[in-house]
Motif scaffolding. Sequence first.
Motif: not given
Length: 257
Positions: A213, A147, A120, A117, A197-200
């Motif tokens: 991130l 991450y 990121t 992103d 945007r999986q972690v977010r």
Amino acid sequence: MPRNVPKPPPGDRPLKTLERVISKAGLGSRSEARSWVGGGRVSVNGRVVRDPDAWIDMERDRVSFDGKPLRREERTYLLLHKPAGYITTYRDPEGRPTIYDLMPDRDRYLFPVGRLDLDTSGLLILTNDTQFAERLTNPEYHVPKTYRVTANRPLTDADLNLLRNGMELRDGPTRPARVTRMNGSEFEITITEGRNRQVRRMVEALDAEVVTLVRIAIGSLRIGDLPSGQTRELTADEVRTLKGVGSREAGVGAKRP
Ligand code: URA
């Protein structure tokens, strides 16, 4: 006198004029390239093209000279420490800085292996090896990506367990993740999926937000102390290891990344 270089058509494809493709392949000068193209010695995807200013898509088009395909480009594998604030595309209609602004002198087109992103930072691989990129980004191989996350509030053990065990997102449940607490609001997470945007989104599902991130590893390849905004070539060993990373069965519980 330098010739006026035509402007590429809008879009985000990596384009070069046919004249430039021929001269960059080391066959001759740009004026020779123009005369060869005009003379019908160059074909694109099997058809003779006589316009030296024709736009060539560097990833998709196949160019031949006197019937022989241009030599395949040497494979290049770069690691970039992407800073936050740069987008991972070739051109941005909104004019924001792109990762290519960080590598201005590269005449060879390299594309990013997956995306990070805008906000990121961290490890991004660039290459011209499509098979290599496909191996690392194909979701079936579950390649582990790690991450370092700073959240906007301290996270409880229960929060971290939710991240670990899988949680429901709008595009389905997440696979189990490895999570290590660094301090109250900071943790490292290794996921084996590459959803948008999986972690977010996982952190948001805890009613928290990501403040920073940073991707610190893909498989065993770590960002290390490469300064932000800098690139380095991957070693042959690193490339070899990455070519074998992940597997169709692997989950973070199955194999340490
Ligand atoms: N997860 C995110 O939310 N963003 C990234 O850039 C990468 C993984």
